[in-house]
Design an enzyme around this catalytic site. Structure first.
Site, mmCIF file in Angstrom:
data_model
loop_
_atom_site.group_PDB
_atom_site.id
_atom_site.type_symbol
_atom_site.label_atom_id
_atom_site.label_comp_id
_atom_site.label_asym_id
_atom_site.label_seq_id
_atom_site.Cartn_x
_atom_site.Cartn_y
_atom_site.Cartn_z
ATOM 1 N N HIS A 457 109.378 72.231 55.268
ATOM 2 C CA HIS A 457 108.317 72.547 56.233
ATOM 3 C C HIS A 457 108.770 72.383 57.682
ATOM 4 C CE1 HIS A 457 104.451 73.897 57.066
ATOM 5 N NE2 HIS A 457 103.704 73.044 56.383
ATOM 6 N N ARG A 458 109.942 71.791 57.918
ATOM 7 C CA ARG A 458 110.467 71.740 59.278
ATOM 8 C C ARG A 458 110.894 73.125 59.747
ATOM 9 N NH1 ARG A 458 115.148 67.388 58.425
ATOM 10 N NH2 ARG A 458 115.529 68.908 56.762
#
Length: 487
Positions: A457-458
Protein backbone atom coordinates in the site's frame (compact mmCIF):
# COMPACT_ATOMS: atom_id res chain seq x y z
CA UNK A 1 54.01 -23.63 -3.36
CA UNK A 2 52.17 -26.62 -1.92
CA UNK A 3 50.65 -29.02 -4.38
CA UNK A 4 47.84 -29.78 -1.89
CA UNK A 5 45.08 -27.22 -2.34
CA UNK A 6 42.07 -26.89 -0.09
CA UNK A 7 38.82 -25.95 -1.81
CA UNK A 8 36.59 -23.70 0.29
CA UNK A 9 32.80 -23.65 0.06
CA UNK A 10 32.10 -20.66 -2.24
CA UNK A 11 29.42 -18.01 -1.93
CA UNK A 12 26.88 -19.20 -4.47
CA UNK A 13 25.17 -15.83 -4.70
CA UNK A 14 22.78 -13.49 -2.86
CA UNK A 15 25.10 -13.31 0.17
CA UNK A 16 24.50 -16.89 1.32
CA UNK A 17 26.39 -17.78 4.50
CA UNK A 18 26.17 -21.58 4.66
CA UNK A 19 25.19 -24.69 2.76
CA UNK A 20 24.33 -28.32 3.50
CA UNK A 21 26.32 -31.05 1.77
CA UNK A 22 23.73 -33.29 0.12
CA UNK A 23 26.04 -35.70 -1.71
CA UNK A 24 29.69 -36.12 -2.57
CA UNK A 25 30.15 -36.93 -6.24
CA UNK A 26 33.78 -38.03 -5.72
CA UNK A 27 35.68 -39.99 -3.06
CA UNK A 28 39.20 -39.97 -1.66
CA UNK A 29 41.64 -41.30 -4.25
CA UNK A 30 39.57 -40.29 -7.29
CA UNK A 31 41.28 -38.45 -10.13
CA UNK A 32 39.24 -35.42 -11.12
CA UNK A 33 39.28 -32.91 -13.96
CA UNK A 34 38.99 -29.14 -13.96
CA UNK A 35 35.35 -28.02 -13.59
CA UNK A 36 34.19 -31.57 -12.87
CA UNK A 37 31.22 -31.57 -10.43
CA UNK A 38 32.52 -32.82 -7.09
CA UNK A 39 29.77 -32.09 -4.56
CA UNK A 40 26.06 -31.28 -4.44
CA UNK A 41 25.24 -28.54 -1.94
CA UNK A 42 21.86 -27.27 -0.79
CA UNK A 43 21.85 -23.58 -0.03
CA UNK A 44 18.99 -21.50 1.28
CA UNK A 45 17.75 -21.18 -2.29
CA UNK A 46 18.63 -24.24 -4.34
CA UNK A 47 20.51 -27.50 -4.66
CA UNK A 48 23.54 -26.96 -6.90
CA UNK A 49 26.52 -28.98 -8.05
CA UNK A 50 29.88 -27.31 -7.41
CA UNK A 51 32.71 -27.92 -9.91
CA UNK A 52 36.38 -28.46 -9.04
CA UNK A 53 38.72 -25.47 -9.27
CA UNK A 54 41.71 -27.70 -10.03
CA UNK A 55 42.43 -30.98 -11.71
CA UNK A 56 44.18 -33.64 -9.65
CA UNK A 57 43.49 -36.35 -7.09
CA UNK A 58 41.18 -36.13 -4.08
CA UNK A 59 43.32 -36.35 -0.93
CA UNK A 60 40.73 -35.65 1.78
CA UNK A 61 37.08 -34.82 2.31
CA UNK A 62 36.60 -32.69 5.40
CA UNK A 63 32.82 -32.81 5.88
CA UNK A 64 30.45 -35.77 5.48
CA UNK A 65 27.11 -35.74 3.70
CA UNK A 66 24.39 -34.07 5.73
CA UNK A 67 26.69 -31.58 7.45
CA UNK A 68 26.12 -27.82 7.30
CA UNK A 69 29.23 -25.84 6.32
CA UNK A 70 29.82 -22.10 6.46
CA UNK A 71 30.90 -20.27 3.33
CA UNK A 72 34.71 -20.03 3.17
CA UNK A 73 35.37 -23.24 5.14
CA UNK A 74 37.52 -25.92 3.41
CA UNK A 75 35.47 -28.91 2.26
CA UNK A 76 37.94 -30.94 0.20
CA UNK A 77 41.71 -31.20 -0.40
CA UNK A 78 43.06 -31.86 -3.90
CA UNK A 79 46.55 -32.99 -4.90
CA UNK A 80 47.17 -30.91 -8.03
CA UNK A 81 50.24 -32.93 -9.06
CA UNK A 82 49.62 -36.56 -8.09
CA UNK A 83 52.34 -37.83 -10.44
CA UNK A 84 55.11 -36.00 -8.60
CA UNK A 85 55.64 -38.77 -6.07
CA UNK A 86 54.86 -39.23 -2.37
CA UNK A 87 53.75 -36.23 -0.36
CA UNK A 88 55.76 -35.07 2.61
CA UNK A 89 54.04 -35.27 5.97
CA UNK A 90 54.01 -31.49 6.36
CA UNK A 91 52.01 -31.06 3.16
CA UNK A 92 49.63 -33.94 3.61
CA UNK A 93 46.02 -32.97 4.12
CA UNK A 94 44.13 -34.23 7.15
CA UNK A 95 42.52 -37.62 6.40
CA UNK A 96 38.75 -37.93 6.32
CA UNK A 97 38.75 -40.10 9.43
CA UNK A 98 40.28 -37.33 11.52
CA UNK A 99 38.67 -34.19 12.84
CA UNK A 100 37.65 -31.73 10.07
CA UNK A 101 39.17 -28.26 10.16
CA UNK A 102 36.88 -26.34 12.56
CA UNK A 103 36.23 -22.62 12.63
CA UNK A 104 37.96 -20.41 15.21
CA UNK A 105 34.61 -19.81 16.90
CA UNK A 106 34.05 -23.55 17.28
CA UNK A 107 37.53 -24.07 18.72
CA UNK A 108 37.02 -21.28 21.23
CA UNK A 109 33.81 -22.93 22.41
CA UNK A 110 35.53 -26.21 23.35
CA UNK A 111 35.77 -26.70 27.12
CA UNK A 112 38.55 -28.76 28.76
CA UNK A 113 38.00 -30.37 32.13
CA UNK A 114 40.34 -29.38 34.97
CA UNK A 115 41.38 -32.93 35.93
CA UNK A 116 44.98 -33.87 35.24
CA UNK A 117 45.88 -36.47 32.69
CA UNK A 118 46.37 -37.20 29.04
CA UNK A 119 44.08 -36.05 26.24
CA UNK A 120 42.80 -38.32 23.49
CA UNK A 121 44.71 -37.84 20.21
CA UNK A 122 42.77 -35.71 17.73
CA UNK A 123 40.96 -33.66 20.41
CA UNK A 124 41.62 -30.00 21.06
CA UNK A 125 44.80 -29.57 23.13
CA UNK A 126 46.00 -33.16 22.63
CA UNK A 127 48.63 -34.82 20.54
CA UNK A 128 47.45 -35.33 16.99
CA UNK A 129 48.31 -38.51 15.05
CA UNK A 130 51.96 -38.51 14.05
CA UNK A 131 53.08 -36.84 17.29
CA UNK A 132 52.01 -33.28 16.36
CA UNK A 133 50.37 -31.07 18.96
CA UNK A 134 46.88 -29.94 17.91
CA UNK A 135 46.81 -26.17 18.48
CA UNK A 136 44.80 -23.22 17.24
CA UNK A 137 46.37 -21.53 14.22
CA UNK A 138 48.51 -18.58 15.30
CA UNK A 139 49.21 -19.93 18.81
CA UNK A 140 51.97 -22.19 20.08
CA UNK A 141 51.42 -25.32 22.15
CA UNK A 142 50.69 -24.86 25.83
CA UNK A 143 53.50 -25.55 28.28
CA UNK A 144 51.07 -26.42 31.06
CA UNK A 145 50.30 -30.09 31.72
CA UNK A 146 47.55 -31.54 29.50
CA UNK A 147 44.03 -31.59 30.86
CA UNK A 148 41.38 -34.17 30.40
CA UNK A 149 37.82 -34.92 31.39
CA UNK A 150 37.59 -37.36 34.35
CA UNK A 151 36.91 -40.93 33.34
CA UNK A 152 33.57 -42.31 34.38
CA UNK A 153 35.36 -44.79 36.61
CA UNK A 154 37.30 -42.11 38.47
CA UNK A 155 36.29 -40.90 41.93
CA UNK A 156 35.42 -37.18 42.03
CA UNK A 157 37.89 -35.15 44.07
CA UNK A 158 36.53 -34.07 47.46
CA UNK A 159 37.08 -30.56 48.84
CA UNK A 160 39.60 -30.22 51.68
CA UNK A 161 38.05 -30.36 55.15
CA UNK A 162 38.34 -27.30 57.43
CA UNK A 163 41.29 -27.31 59.79
CA UNK A 164 39.14 -27.37 62.91
CA UNK A 165 36.98 -30.27 61.77
CA UNK A 166 37.72 -33.74 62.97
CA UNK A 167 39.54 -35.85 60.42
CA UNK A 168 37.29 -38.61 59.08
CA UNK A 169 38.35 -42.20 59.00
CA UNK A 170 40.35 -43.24 55.98
CA UNK A 171 37.96 -44.39 53.26
CA UNK A 172 38.12 -47.95 52.07
CA UNK A 173 39.64 -48.56 48.63
CA UNK A 174 37.10 -47.94 45.93
CA UNK A 175 36.49 -50.74 43.47
CA UNK A 176 36.81 -49.78 39.79
CA UNK A 177 33.10 -49.51 39.13
CA UNK A 178 31.09 -46.83 37.30
CA UNK A 179 30.27 -43.82 39.47
CA UNK A 180 27.10 -41.84 39.02
CA UNK A 181 28.02 -38.31 37.84
CA UNK A 182 27.17 -35.40 40.11
CA UNK A 183 23.89 -33.74 39.20
CA UNK A 184 23.15 -30.08 39.75
CA UNK A 185 19.84 -28.48 40.71
CA UNK A 186 18.59 -28.51 37.11
CA UNK A 187 19.05 -32.25 36.73
CA UNK A 188 22.11 -31.88 34.45
CA UNK A 189 25.48 -33.55 34.80
CA UNK A 190 27.89 -31.11 36.40
CA UNK A 191 31.30 -30.35 34.99
CA UNK A 192 32.49 -29.40 31.51
CA UNK A 193 31.52 -31.25 28.34
CA UNK A 194 34.05 -32.80 25.96
CA UNK A 195 32.86 -32.91 22.36
CA UNK A 196 34.26 -32.07 18.96
CA UNK A 197 32.97 -28.97 17.13
CA UNK A 198 30.90 -30.92 14.54
CA UNK A 199 29.16 -32.75 17.38
CA UNK A 200 28.42 -29.46 19.14
CA UNK A 201 26.99 -28.08 15.89
CA UNK A 202 24.76 -31.15 15.44
CA UNK A 203 23.52 -30.88 19.03
CA UNK A 204 22.71 -27.20 18.54
CA UNK A 205 20.74 -27.95 15.34
CA UNK A 206 18.76 -30.71 17.06
CA UNK A 207 18.16 -28.72 20.25
CA UNK A 208 20.07 -31.16 22.45
CA UNK A 209 21.80 -29.95 25.64
CA UNK A 210 25.20 -31.67 25.70
CA UNK A 211 25.37 -31.29 29.47
CA UNK A 212 22.52 -33.80 29.81
CA UNK A 213 24.33 -36.57 27.89
CA UNK A 214 26.78 -39.24 28.96
CA UNK A 215 29.46 -39.68 26.34
CA UNK A 216 30.39 -43.06 24.90
CA UNK A 217 33.54 -41.87 23.14
CA UNK A 218 37.15 -41.84 24.31
CA UNK A 219 37.55 -40.35 27.80
CA UNK A 220 33.80 -39.94 28.03
CA UNK A 221 33.62 -37.56 25.07
CA UNK A 222 30.23 -37.15 23.43
CA UNK A 223 29.97 -38.55 19.91
CA UNK A 224 27.61 -37.89 17.00
CA UNK A 225 25.84 -41.17 17.79
CA UNK A 226 25.21 -40.02 21.38
CA UNK A 227 23.51 -36.85 20.12
CA UNK A 228 21.42 -38.67 17.52
CA UNK A 229 20.39 -41.26 20.08
CA UNK A 230 19.31 -38.52 22.49
CA UNK A 231 17.28 -36.81 19.76
CA UNK A 232 15.15 -39.92 19.22
CA UNK A 233 15.19 -41.53 22.69
CA UNK A 234 12.32 -41.29 25.17
CA UNK A 235 13.31 -39.18 28.20
CA UNK A 236 13.76 -41.22 31.36
CA UNK A 237 11.77 -40.37 34.46
CA UNK A 238 13.46 -38.01 36.89
CA UNK A 239 12.99 -40.39 39.85
CA UNK A 240 12.23 -44.11 40.01
CA UNK A 241 8.60 -44.97 40.68
CA UNK A 242 7.89 -46.53 44.04
CA UNK A 243 4.23 -47.30 43.30
CA UNK A 244 3.09 -49.71 40.63
CA UNK A 245 1.73 -47.94 37.55
CA UNK A 246 -1.99 -48.35 36.78
CA UNK A 247 -2.98 -50.65 33.97
CA UNK A 248 -4.12 -47.77 31.73
CA UNK A 249 -1.55 -44.98 31.88
CA UNK A 250 -2.44 -41.41 31.03
CA UNK A 251 -1.50 -40.02 27.62
CA UNK A 252 1.98 -38.52 27.39
CA UNK A 253 2.42 -34.97 26.19
CA UNK A 254 6.20 -34.78 26.44
CA UNK A 255 9.13 -34.77 24.07
CA UNK A 256 8.64 -38.44 23.22
CA UNK A 257 5.62 -37.41 21.12
CA UNK A 258 7.23 -34.36 19.56
CA UNK A 259 9.37 -33.97 16.46
CA UNK A 260 12.08 -31.34 16.18
CA UNK A 261 12.92 -30.27 12.64
CA UNK A 262 16.01 -28.09 12.17
CA UNK A 263 15.21 -24.85 10.35
CA UNK A 264 17.67 -24.54 7.48
CA UNK A 265 17.98 -24.23 3.74
CA UNK A 266 14.86 -23.18 1.83
CA UNK A 267 12.67 -23.25 4.93
CA UNK A 268 14.99 -20.88 6.79
CA UNK A 269 15.19 -18.43 3.88
CA UNK A 270 11.42 -18.52 3.34
CA UNK A 271 10.78 -17.81 7.01
CA UNK A 272 13.17 -14.87 7.05
CA UNK A 273 11.76 -13.38 3.82
CA UNK A 274 8.12 -13.77 4.85
CA UNK A 275 8.69 -12.27 8.30
CA UNK A 276 10.63 -9.34 6.85
CA UNK A 277 8.01 -8.66 4.17
CA UNK A 278 4.98 -9.03 6.47
CA UNK A 279 6.36 -6.54 9.00
CA UNK A 280 7.86 -4.11 6.49
CA UNK A 281 5.40 -3.65 3.63
CA UNK A 282 1.81 -2.67 4.57
CA UNK A 283 -0.22 -5.41 2.87
CA UNK A 284 -3.68 -4.97 1.35
CA UNK A 285 -5.55 -7.89 -0.25
CA UNK A 286 -8.52 -7.63 -2.64
CA UNK A 287 -10.60 -10.46 -4.09
CA UNK A 288 -12.45 -10.93 -7.36
CA UNK A 289 -14.62 -13.87 -8.44
CA UNK A 290 -14.65 -14.42 -12.21
CA UNK A 291 -16.59 -16.55 -14.67
CA UNK A 292 -13.78 -18.21 -16.66
CA UNK A 293 -15.92 -20.49 -18.82
CA UNK A 294 -14.88 -18.73 -22.05
CA UNK A 295 -11.21 -18.84 -21.04
CA UNK A 296 -11.39 -22.64 -20.44
CA UNK A 297 -13.04 -23.12 -23.84
CA UNK A 298 -10.30 -21.00 -25.44
CA UNK A 299 -7.70 -23.30 -23.88
CA UNK A 300 -9.47 -26.34 -25.33
CA UNK A 301 -9.39 -24.80 -28.80
CA UNK A 302 -5.72 -23.93 -28.34
CA UNK A 303 -4.86 -27.55 -27.40
CA UNK A 304 -6.58 -28.77 -30.58
CA UNK A 305 -4.33 -26.71 -32.83
CA UNK A 306 -1.62 -28.75 -34.52
CA UNK A 307 1.27 -26.52 -33.47
CA UNK A 308 0.17 -26.67 -29.80
CA UNK A 309 -0.42 -30.41 -29.42
CA UNK A 310 2.99 -31.04 -27.83
CA UNK A 311 2.75 -28.02 -25.50
CA UNK A 312 1.58 -28.16 -21.90
CA UNK A 313 -1.37 -25.78 -21.74
CA UNK A 314 -2.95 -25.00 -18.35
CA UNK A 315 -5.20 -22.28 -16.93
CA UNK A 316 -2.11 -20.80 -15.24
CA UNK A 317 -0.80 -19.90 -18.69
CA UNK A 318 -3.76 -17.60 -19.34
CA UNK A 319 -3.46 -16.11 -15.84
CA UNK A 320 0.20 -15.30 -16.53
CA UNK A 321 -0.69 -13.69 -19.87
CA UNK A 322 -3.44 -11.68 -18.19
CA UNK A 323 -1.01 -10.39 -15.55
CA UNK A 324 1.58 -9.37 -18.16
CA UNK A 325 -1.00 -7.47 -20.22
CA UNK A 326 -2.41 -5.78 -17.11
CA UNK A 327 1.10 -4.64 -16.11
CA UNK A 328 1.45 -2.85 -19.45
CA UNK A 329 -1.73 -0.95 -18.66
CA UNK A 330 -0.65 -0.21 -15.05
CA UNK A 331 3.19 -0.04 -14.94
CA UNK A 332 3.30 1.23 -11.33
CA UNK A 333 2.28 -2.24 -10.13
CA UNK A 334 5.64 -3.58 -11.31
CA UNK A 335 7.81 -1.52 -8.98
CA UNK A 336 9.92 -1.56 -5.81
CA UNK A 337 9.94 0.64 -2.71
CA UNK A 338 13.48 2.03 -2.29
CA UNK A 339 13.06 4.24 0.77
CA UNK A 340 13.15 7.76 -0.67
CA UNK A 341 12.07 6.72 -4.16
CA UNK A 342 9.94 4.19 -6.07
CA UNK A 343 11.71 2.19 -8.76
CA UNK A 344 9.32 1.39 -11.64
CA UNK A 345 10.68 -1.45 -13.79
CA UNK A 346 10.11 -1.68 -17.51
CA UNK A 347 10.79 -5.41 -17.50
CA UNK A 348 8.74 -8.12 -15.80
CA UNK A 349 10.57 -11.04 -14.16
CA UNK A 350 7.45 -13.10 -13.51
CA UNK A 351 7.74 -15.35 -10.46
CA UNK A 352 5.80 -18.62 -10.26
CA UNK A 353 5.57 -20.04 -6.74
CA UNK A 354 6.36 -23.77 -6.73
CA UNK A 355 5.92 -26.27 -3.90
CA UNK A 356 8.81 -28.77 -3.89
CA UNK A 357 10.09 -31.46 -1.54
CA UNK A 358 12.62 -28.92 -0.26
CA UNK A 359 9.93 -26.33 0.46
CA UNK A 360 8.44 -23.31 -1.29
CA UNK A 361 10.58 -21.67 -3.96
CA UNK A 362 9.74 -18.83 -6.36
CA UNK A 363 11.78 -19.03 -9.58
CA UNK A 364 11.02 -16.38 -12.16
CA UNK A 365 10.85 -16.06 -15.92
CA UNK A 366 13.18 -13.28 -16.97
CA UNK A 367 11.67 -10.50 -19.10
CA UNK A 368 8.44 -12.47 -19.47
CA UNK A 369 6.61 -9.51 -21.01
CA UNK A 370 8.61 -9.89 -24.23
CA UNK A 371 7.62 -13.52 -24.77
CA UNK A 372 4.91 -14.78 -27.09
CA UNK A 373 2.22 -17.03 -25.65
CA UNK A 374 4.00 -20.12 -27.00
CA UNK A 375 7.36 -18.98 -25.58
CA UNK A 376 5.69 -18.22 -22.26
CA UNK A 377 4.17 -21.72 -22.18
CA UNK A 378 7.55 -23.35 -22.87
CA UNK A 379 9.25 -21.20 -20.22
CA UNK A 380 6.66 -22.09 -17.58
CA UNK A 381 6.92 -25.80 -18.40
CA UNK A 382 10.71 -25.72 -18.04
CA UNK A 383 10.50 -23.67 -14.84
CA UNK A 384 8.17 -26.16 -13.15
CA UNK A 385 10.15 -29.19 -14.37
CA UNK A 386 13.42 -27.76 -13.05
CA UNK A 387 11.84 -26.80 -9.71
CA UNK A 388 10.34 -30.25 -9.17
CA UNK A 389 13.71 -31.89 -9.84
CA UNK A 390 15.41 -29.59 -7.31
CA UNK A 391 17.77 -28.10 -9.91
CA UNK A 392 16.66 -24.48 -9.84
CA UNK A 393 19.71 -22.23 -9.73
CA UNK A 394 20.02 -19.24 -7.35
CA UNK A 395 20.02 -16.86 -10.32
CA UNK A 396 16.61 -18.15 -11.41
CA UNK A 397 15.21 -17.26 -7.98
CA UNK A 398 16.61 -13.75 -7.77
CA UNK A 399 15.47 -10.52 -9.35
CA UNK A 400 11.72 -11.26 -9.40
CA UNK A 401 9.41 -8.25 -9.89
CA UNK A 402 5.89 -9.73 -9.65
CA UNK A 403 4.63 -13.18 -8.58
CA UNK A 404 1.74 -15.60 -9.16
CA UNK A 405 0.91 -18.36 -6.66
CA UNK A 406 -1.40 -21.09 -7.92
CA UNK A 407 -3.16 -22.25 -4.74
CA UNK A 408 -5.96 -23.72 -6.86
CA UNK A 409 -3.94 -26.88 -7.51
CA UNK A 410 -4.53 -27.76 -3.84
CA UNK A 411 -8.30 -27.30 -4.13
CA UNK A 412 -8.21 -23.91 -2.38
CA UNK A 413 -10.48 -21.09 -3.56
CA UNK A 414 -7.99 -18.28 -2.90
CA UNK A 415 -5.74 -16.78 -0.23
CA UNK A 416 -4.03 -13.67 1.12
CA UNK A 417 -0.45 -14.18 -0.11
CA UNK A 418 2.53 -12.39 1.42
CA UNK A 419 4.68 -10.29 -0.90
CA UNK A 420 8.13 -11.58 -1.78
CA UNK A 421 10.69 -9.01 -0.55
CA UNK A 422 11.26 -6.26 -3.10
CA UNK A 423 7.99 -6.83 -4.98
CA UNK A 424 4.85 -4.75 -4.80
CA UNK A 425 2.18 -7.25 -5.91
CA UNK A 426 1.42 -10.98 -5.82
CA UNK A 427 -1.64 -12.72 -7.28
CA UNK A 428 -3.26 -15.86 -5.82
CA UNK A 429 -5.08 -17.96 -8.43
CA UNK A 430 -7.76 -20.17 -6.88
CA UNK A 431 -9.38 -23.41 -7.97
CA UNK A 432 -11.66 -23.42 -11.03
CA UNK A 433 -15.01 -24.89 -9.98
CA UNK A 434 -18.39 -25.40 -11.61
CA UNK A 435 -20.86 -23.16 -9.77
CA UNK A 436 -24.30 -21.66 -10.35
CA UNK A 437 -23.83 -18.29 -12.03
CA UNK A 438 -26.12 -15.70 -13.53
CA UNK A 439 -25.36 -15.73 -17.27
CA UNK A 440 -27.47 -13.72 -19.75
CA UNK A 441 -30.21 -13.31 -17.18
CA UNK A 442 -30.41 -17.01 -16.25
CA UNK A 443 -28.78 -19.10 -13.54
CA UNK A 444 -26.55 -21.64 -15.24
CA UNK A 445 -23.62 -23.85 -14.21
CA UNK A 446 -20.42 -22.00 -15.12
CA UNK A 447 -16.70 -22.43 -14.45
CA UNK A 448 -15.74 -19.91 -11.78
CA UNK A 449 -12.53 -18.97 -9.97
CA UNK A 450 -11.54 -16.44 -7.31
CA UNK A 451 -8.46 -14.21 -7.54
CA UNK A 452 -6.71 -12.67 -4.54
CA UNK A 453 -4.32 -9.75 -5.08
CA UNK A 454 -2.01 -8.60 -2.27
CA UNK A 455 -0.10 -5.36 -2.82
CA UNK A 456 2.19 -2.91 -1.05
CA UNK A 457 0.00 0.00 0.00
CA UNK A 458 3.01 2.34 0.08
CA UNK A 459 3.15 2.07 -3.72
CA UNK A 460 -0.26 0.87 -4.86
CA UNK A 461 -3.36 2.60 -3.59
CA UNK A 462 -6.83 1.08 -3.62
CA UNK A 463 -7.79 2.51 -7.02
CA UNK A 464 -4.70 1.25 -8.82
CA UNK A 465 -4.88 -2.18 -7.18
CA UNK A 466 -8.58 -2.51 -8.03
CA UNK A 467 -8.07 -1.54 -11.68
CA UNK A 468 -5.18 -3.95 -12.05
CA UNK A 469 -7.19 -6.82 -10.58
CA UNK A 470 -10.24 -5.88 -12.66
CA UNK A 471 -8.19 -6.03 -15.89
CA UNK A 472 -6.90 -9.50 -15.02
CA UNK A 473 -10.49 -10.60 -14.41
CA UNK A 474 -11.70 -9.08 -17.68
CA UNK A 475 -9.05 -10.98 -19.64
CA UNK A 476 -9.94 -14.30 -17.99
CA UNK A 477 -13.66 -13.68 -18.54
CA UNK A 478 -13.19 -13.13 -22.30
CA UNK A 479 -9.58 -13.52 -23.56
CA UNK A 480 -10.36 -12.94 -27.23
CA UNK A 481 -12.18 -9.66 -26.61
CA UNK A 482 -9.46 -8.41 -24.24
CA UNK A 483 -6.70 -9.13 -26.75
CA UNK A 484 -8.58 -7.27 -29.49
CA UNK A 485 -9.24 -4.29 -27.18
CA UNK A 486 -5.77 -3.98 -25.63
CA UNK A 487 -3.37 -4.91 -28.42
Amino acid sequence: MSRIKEFNLPDLGEGLTEGEILAWLVKVGDDIELNQPIVEVETAKAAVEIPAKWAGRVRAIFHPEGSTVEVGVPIIAIDTDPGAGPIEESTTAVPTSELPTPSAASLAAVQVAPAEGMVEPGLIGGVAPGGRTAVLVGYGPRNAPAKRRPRRGDVPAQPAAPAQAAAPAAPAPVAPAPVTPAVNGNGRVSGPVLAKPPVRKLAKDLGIDLATLTGSGPLGSITREDVQRAATATPAAAEPLTVAAPAASAASFGADREQRIPVKGVRKLTAENMARSAFTAPHVTEFLTVDVTRAMKALDRLRDRREWRDVRVSPLLLVAKAVLLAVKRHPMVNSTWAGDEIVVKEYVNLGIAAATERGLIVPNIKDAGRLSLRELADAMTELVRTAKSGRTSPSDMSGGTLTITNVGVFGVDTGTPILPPGESAILAFGAVREQPWVHKGKVKPRLVTTLGLSFDHRIIDGELGSKFLRDIGDFLADPEAALLAWT
